[in-house]
Design a protein around this motif. Structure first.
Motif, PDB file in Angstrom:
ATOM      1  N   ALA A  17       0.842  -1.194   0.000  1.00 33.45           N
ATOM      2  CA  ALA A  17       0.000   0.000   0.000  1.00 33.45           C
ATOM      3  C   ALA A  17       0.877   1.244   0.000  1.00 33.45           C
ATOM      4  N   LEU A  18       0.449   2.242  -0.729  1.00 28.97           N
ATOM      5  CA  LEU A  18       1.237   3.463  -0.855  1.00 28.97           C
ATOM      6  C   LEU A  18       0.870   4.426   0.274  1.00 28.97           C
ATOM      7  N   PRO A  19       1.810   4.707   1.214  1.00 28.21           N
ATOM      8  CA  PRO A  19       1.460   5.578   2.342  1.00 28.21           C
ATOM      9  C   PRO A  19       1.506   7.062   1.999  1.00 28.21           C
ATOM     10  N   VAL A  20       2.127   7.413   0.891  1.00 37.06           N
ATOM     11  CA  VAL A  20       2.314   8.812   0.562  1.00 37.06           C
ATOM     12  C   VAL A  20       0.975   9.489   0.269  1.00 37.06           C
TER      13      VAL A  20
ATOM     14  N   ARG B  49      -7.038  20.839  -2.620  1.00 32.03           N
ATOM     15  CA  ARG B  49      -5.649  21.279  -2.743  1.00 32.03           C
ATOM     16  C   ARG B  49      -5.136  21.232  -4.183  1.00 32.03           C
ATOM     17  N   TYR B  50      -5.842  20.533  -5.033  1.00 28.47           N
ATOM     18  CA  TYR B  50      -5.353  20.259  -6.383  1.00 28.47           C
ATOM     19  C   TYR B  50      -4.962  21.519  -7.165  1.00 28.47           C
ATOM     20  N   PRO B  51      -5.792  22.574  -7.206  1.00 32.34           N
ATOM     21  CA  PRO B  51      -5.408  23.753  -8.002  1.00 32.34           C
ATOM     22  C   PRO B  51      -4.084  24.380  -7.570  1.00 32.34           C
ATOM     23  N   ASP B  52      -3.748  24.290  -6.287  1.00 35.04           N
ATOM     24  CA  ASP B  52      -2.491  24.849  -5.816  1.00 35.04           C
ATOM     25  C   ASP B  52      -1.291  23.988  -6.189  1.00 35.04           C
ATOM     26  N   LEU B  53      -1.520  22.717  -6.451  1.00 35.47           N
ATOM     27  CA  LEU B  53      -0.418  21.778  -6.637  1.00 35.47           C
ATOM     28  C   LEU B  53      -0.115  21.469  -8.090  1.00 35.47           C
TER      29      LEU B  53
ATOM     30  N   PHE C  63       1.631  13.451  -5.906  1.00 39.61           N
ATOM     31  CA  PHE C  63       2.106  12.777  -4.703  1.00 39.61           C
ATOM     32  C   PHE C  63       2.929  13.744  -3.868  1.00 39.61           C
ATOM     33  N   LEU C  64       2.730  13.710  -2.545  1.00 42.53           N
ATOM     34  CA  LEU C  64       3.491  14.535  -1.613  1.00 42.53           C
ATOM     35  C   LEU C  64       4.220  13.627  -0.619  1.00 42.53           C
ATOM     36  N   PRO C  65       5.344  13.057  -1.022  1.00 41.05           N
ATOM     37  CA  PRO C  65       6.055  12.130  -0.152  1.00 41.05           C
ATOM     38  C   PRO C  65       6.710  12.847   1.026  1.00 41.05           C
TER      39      PRO C  65
ATOM     40  N   ASP D 230       5.620  16.126  -5.761  1.00 46.47           N
ATOM     41  CA  ASP D 230       5.825  17.406  -5.091  1.00 46.47           C
ATOM     42  C   ASP D 230       6.663  17.150  -3.839  1.00 46.47           C
ATOM     43  N   MET D 231       7.877  17.701  -3.827  1.00 42.67           N
ATOM     44  CA  MET D 231       8.844  17.382  -2.771  1.00 42.67           C
ATOM     45  C   MET D 231       8.778  18.345  -1.591  1.00 42.67           C
TER      46      MET D 231
END
Length: 548
Positions: A12-15, A24-28, A44-46, A89-90
């Protein structure tokens, strides 16, 4: 090229994953330049390197086009382009700390430059000579070579880079994390070298850098002293900002001012120059701005520092009849700063914060922009200054944001050879950045036309671009320009990668083949894989087989 790993074999992907249904999508899906907005399936925001690797693994498995954002300050569409399906997105990877395991300072890729400076300085009294703008992310800034107001004193940020952590993808689709150091016996050393000016988004996902100046380190058996591993900035600096009104600045004064500035930079570009603590920005704004301006910073830890500032200003203004006054209009990215008309002595960290944030474009959520760059090795030829004046003094297409920013180079930057790092412009005396912004989409065509006509006129004798040679020395990959790949705009025999990387490009291609053989990490002007026959080929000025 998807791998054969079935979905059930992946954990499973925890990120954190943001899709179009998330507020939040429009800002990212956009960065600093509002000209470029993308529509990925997922952002993705790891928060860890393992989460980065897992997100990359899924992108490879599903054959999804991937791009990486650290600070979001990219001037082109290398991150936010139409083909991207997954954005990494880091921004949550932003820690800055001393790492005793590597005896170096760790800086995660999403850390913003001002945060890096404040953490290093307040914690240990040290710094790295990075860029000015506060919200630039370390990930892309460092990998492109960087530049900052301490460059003449301390060199480039990559001159202090000890190691880099990168998530890479092997030929068989295996995703793994590699730490590459500058140690001569490190089998991954070429991956470190590629990140000392080879540009972002080319070889993998940078998750972390480690900084330690050369010839430093903790002897075996001793307790580490982090404050001895990086340079100390000056405790205080002199800062000056003056301007000349266009209405009072005739052609002769303009020519003299620009010629004086370029001559000073060339005369003082050698390593160890007595004026290596002097660094400046000359903002040549379009006439509609009302003025052109000069911002200067000088380290104040020498008793003769104020005299050095005065000597520099006297040399630049010699023979200029127009009077200098305060900066009351926008200067490139910087806003008015009338309080600096007389030199002010400020604590270094306060000056760094002020100059990094006194920037009206930094937080403007509406502005779109276009940019170009070049390096000069010698004084401006007369034809260059003529073109500068002709286009900046044009009455048509007035845009007060339009400018060319000249900035100091040389000093400690020139102490390294062109191939010591991937950054190849070590012999340059100063750098130029063309800038123009607009809000209304209807203004875009006119702004682009002005910028292109201007740039191509300055370099008309070399095919419209600053071909590396006796006078000019190519362009800066951290100020990317898609036009360099367009044969209609670049009419020289020098392709875009020669302008950015000069003779270092074949070596970067070999690093690309070794560390990203599937070309997973790519954008409009990413390093290309060598040709199938093994030669260090290229596609000339064409965008290449993978487009953007």
């Amino acid at each position: 090229m998807p791998t054969d790993v079935p979905k059930s074999d992946l954990p499973a992907l925890p990120v954190t994953a943001v899709t179009a249904t998330d507020a939040r999508y429009p800002d990212l899906v956009r960065g600093w330049n509002q000209r470029f907005v993308c529509a990925p399936e997922t952002v993705f925001l790891p928060t860890t390197t393992d989460e980065v690797a897992e997100a990359v693994r899924r992108a490879v498995r599903d054959d999804k086009r991937l791009s990486i954002r650290s600070g979001g300050h990219c001037w082109e569409d290398f991150v936010h382009h139409p083909d991207v399906r997954i954005v990494l997105d880091m921004s949550a990877l932003k820690a800055v700390y001393f790492d005793p395991e590597h005896d170096a300072f760790a800086v995660e890729a999403g850390a913003l430059l001002l945060d890096v400076y404040e953490r290093l300085y307040r914690g240990w009294g040290v710094t790295v000579p990075g860029g000015m703008c506060f919200q630039v992310g370390a990930g892309g800034h460092v990998s492109g070579g960087g530049w900052g107001l301490l460059c003449r004193r301390l060199g480039l940020v990559v001159d202090h880079l000890y190691a880099v952590e990168v998530v890479v993808v092997d030929r068989d689709g295996t995703v793994r994390t590699v730490v590459a150091t500058r140690e001569d016996d490190d089998p991954a050393r070429e991956l470190w070298w590629a990140h000392t000016g080879g540009g972002g988004g080319n070889f993998g996902v940078v998750t972390r850098y480690w900084f330690r100046s050369p010839d430093t380190g903790t002897p075996t058996g001793r307790e580490p002293d982090p404050a001895a591993l990086l340079p100390r900035p000056p405790a205080e600096v002199w800062v000056s900002a003056i301007s000349w009104q266009w209405d009072e600045l005739g052609r002769e004064d303009f020519v003299r001012l620009v010629a004086n500035y370029s001559a000073w930079q060339v005369a003082h570009r050698a390593p160890g120059d007595p004026y290596s603590d002097v660094c400046s920005l000359l903002s040549l704004n379009h006439r509609s701005n009302g003025a052109i301006g000069l911002i200067t910073q000088v380290a104040a830890d020498d008793p003769g520092s104020l005299r050095q500032l005065e000597d520099f200003l006297a040399a630049v203004t010699a023979g200029v009849r127009a009077p200098a006054g305060p900066v009351t209009t926008r200067m490139g990215e910087h806003g008015p700063m009338p309080e600096l008309a007389r030199p002010r002595r400020l604590p270094w960290m306060q000056a760094t914060r002020y100059l990094g944030t006194a920037n009206p474009t930094t937080n403007d959520p509406t502005q779109k922009g276009a940019f170009k760059s070049s390096y000069m090795r010698r004084d401006f030829p007369a034809r260059h200054i003529d073109a500068l004046y002709r286009h900046l003094a044009r009455e048509d297409g007035g845009n007060p944001t339009a400018s060319v920013m000249l900035s100091s180079f040389g000093g400690a930057v020139a102490a390294a050879d062109d191939d010591a790092t991937a950054f190849p412009h070590r012999d340059a005396a100063f750098k130029l950045a063309w800038m123009i912004w607009w809000d209304d989409p209807a203004d875009e065509a006119g702004c682009l036309t002005w910028l292109r006509e201007f740039y191509e006129d300055v370099y008309a004798e070399t095919g419209g671009v600053p071909v590396p040679g006796p006078d000019t020395d190519g362009a800066f990959v951290n100020y990317p320009d898609r036009d360099l790949s367009d044969p209609a705009r670049n009419r020289s025999s020098s392709p875009w990668h020669e302008l950015y990387y000069k003779a270092n490009y074949p070596r970067l291609q070999r690093a690309k083949k070794r560390w990203d053989p599937r070309d997973v990490f790519r954008h409009r002007q990413s390093v290309r894989l060598p040709s199938p026959g093994g030669a260090e080929g290229h596609e000339g000025n064409r965008p290449g087989p993978h487009g953007v």
